[in-house]
Motif scaffolding. Structure first.
Motif, short mmCIF file in Angstrom:
data_model
loop_
_atom_site.label_atom_id
_atom_site.label_comp_id
_atom_site.label_asym_id
_atom_site.label_seq_id
_atom_site.Cartn_x
_atom_site.Cartn_y
_atom_site.Cartn_z
N PRO A 198 0.81 -1.23 0.00
CA PRO A 198 0.00 0.00 0.00
C PRO A 198 0.83 1.27 0.00
O PRO A 198 0.32 2.35 -0.35
CB PRO A 198 -0.83 -0.12 1.29
CG PRO A 198 -0.04 -1.03 2.16
CD PRO A 198 0.61 -2.01 1.23
N ARG A 199 2.11 1.18 0.38
CA ARG A 199 2.97 2.36 0.40
C ARG A 199 3.56 2.66 -0.97
O ARG A 199 4.17 3.71 -1.16
CB ARG A 199 4.09 2.17 1.42
CG ARG A 199 3.60 2.05 2.86
CD ARG A 199 4.68 1.52 3.77
NE ARG A 199 5.05 0.15 3.40
CZ ARG A 199 5.91 -0.60 4.07
NH1 ARG A 199 6.50 -0.12 5.16
NH2 ARG A 199 6.19 -1.83 3.68
N SER A 200 3.39 1.75 -1.93
CA SER A 200 3.93 1.95 -3.26
C SER A 200 3.03 2.87 -4.07
O SER A 200 1.83 2.98 -3.80
CB SER A 200 4.07 0.61 -3.99
OG SER A 200 2.80 0.02 -4.20
N PRO A 201 3.59 3.54 -5.09
CA PRO A 201 2.75 4.40 -5.94
C PRO A 201 1.66 3.59 -6.63
O PRO A 201 1.86 2.42 -6.97
CB PRO A 201 3.75 4.97 -6.95
CG PRO A 201 5.09 4.82 -6.30
CD PRO A 201 5.01 3.58 -5.47
N ALA A 202 0.52 4.20 -6.84
CA ALA A 202 -0.59 3.52 -7.51
C ALA A 202 -0.38 3.59 -9.02
O ALA A 202 -0.58 4.63 -9.63
CB ALA A 202 -1.91 4.18 -7.13
N VAL A 203 0.06 2.49 -9.60
CA VAL A 203 0.26 2.41 -11.04
C VAL A 203 -1.07 2.03 -11.69
O VAL A 203 -1.74 1.10 -11.24
CB VAL A 203 1.35 1.38 -11.40
CG1 VAL A 203 1.53 1.29 -12.91
CG2 VAL A 203 2.66 1.76 -10.72
N ASN A 209 -6.89 -0.62 -8.13
CA ASN A 209 -6.62 0.33 -9.18
C ASN A 209 -6.76 1.79 -8.72
O ASN A 209 -7.78 2.17 -8.16
CB ASN A 209 -7.58 0.08 -10.34
CG ASN A 209 -7.07 0.62 -11.66
OD1 ASN A 209 -5.99 1.19 -11.73
ND2 ASN A 209 -7.85 0.45 -12.70
N LEU A 210 -5.69 2.56 -8.92
CA LEU A 210 -5.64 4.01 -8.68
C LEU A 210 -5.58 4.41 -7.21
O LEU A 210 -5.55 5.61 -6.91
CB LEU A 210 -6.83 4.72 -9.34
CG LEU A 210 -7.08 4.46 -10.82
CD1 LEU A 210 -8.30 5.26 -11.29
CD2 LEU A 210 -5.87 4.83 -11.66
N VAL A 211 -5.55 3.48 -6.28
CA VAL A 211 -5.57 3.82 -4.85
C VAL A 211 -4.16 4.15 -4.37
O VAL A 211 -3.22 3.37 -4.55
CB VAL A 211 -6.18 2.68 -4.02
CG1 VAL A 211 -6.14 3.02 -2.53
CG2 VAL A 211 -7.61 2.41 -4.46
#
Length: 263
Positions: A198-203, A209-211
């Motif tokens: 969850p700490r990673s960028p939302a690719v 998706n998009l969170v």
């Protein structure tokens, strides 16, 4: 909120390990078997991972064994927050629950100022709204049936214009998910059950998706407590989905967060 007795209709589905049921007047078929709602229970809200079509014992079943409290699986295939907010029976179940588990769902499967989705099959794209036609006058939407296909098409056509769609979806997601959190009178356990951190960028295209971390933070500010389980997925399974071991990990993590003997 006072809710009258709920009727429950149970029917078999193609998978012999699985039954579905409808609570009250809801037209949504949720994962069975029947769980009682006349005492303390945990309402487990979520998408495909919570419904767990290919897992014999999804985490709500296992969580019930661990906590000693009834857990109702209200997951639905490819659901977004719209399905639960628009269903009066589900809203009542959330309100009357001793606690709620709210899976982090993607931000694509919800109606917004750019497009409309089906009220129960939230991954189904119904129609573009005037704002989307104005933003993408060069796109033909007649062959689009699902939100995933829609977003892929918009990104490929113009990622700069798509940034406007993304921003609207993310704001709409925060607003709808906060509404779900606000329905609960008991504690809300926000569940990140996904193949990425969850700490990673939302690719774009990577579930949920998009969170983004900022979006999760908005729900934590609203009182939800985050529990994270990252899964590798079943070998060879497409789309990527959790297996029985992953569901056991979720039940273990949530039971620690909740404690035993919920009231």
């Amino acid at each position: 909120m006072v809710v009258g007795p709920m009727t429950l209709h149970v029917r078999s589905v193609r998978n012999a390990r699985l039954t579905t049921c409808n609570y009250g007047l809801s037209r949504v078929a949720f994962r069975g078997p029947r769980r009682p709602t006349d005492g303390a229970y945990v309402a487990c809200i979520g998408s495909s991972e919570t419904f767990a079509r290919n897992v014999t014992q999804p985490f709500p079943n296992l969580l019930e064994d661990r906590t000693g409290t009834v857990c109702i699986n209200l997951g639905q295939q490819m659901a977004g927050p719209d399905l639960f907010l628009q269903d009066e029976a589900v809203r009542a179940l959330i309100h009357d629950a001793s606690a709620m588990v709210l899976q982090v769902m993607g931000a694509a499967n919800l109606s917004n100022r750019f497009y409309k989705v089906h009220p129960r099959r939230n991954d189904r794209f119904i129609a573009p709204k005037p704002a989307l036609r104005q933003l993408y006058p060069d796109v033909d939407f007649t062959d689009v049936a699902f939100t995933g296909h829609l977003l892929t098409k918009l990104v490929e056509k113009d990622p700069v214009r798509f940034s406007q769609v993304r921003a609207v979806l993310q704001r709409s997601w925060i607003r709808r998910m906060r509404q779900l959190v606000g329905l609960a009178k008991g504690p809300v356990h926000l569940l990140w059950f996904a193949p990425r951190d969850p700490r990673s960028p939302a690719v774009d295209g990577h579930d949920p998706n998009l969170v983004t971390p900022k979006m999760l933070g908005a729900l934590e500010e609203a009182g939800a407590k985050l529990t994270t389980v990252i899964y590798q997925g079943r070998p060879g399974a497409l789309p990527q989905s959790p297996d029985a071991d992953d569901h056991r990990r979720v039940a273990s993590a949530l039971s620690k967060a909740m404690g035993r003997g919920l009231k």
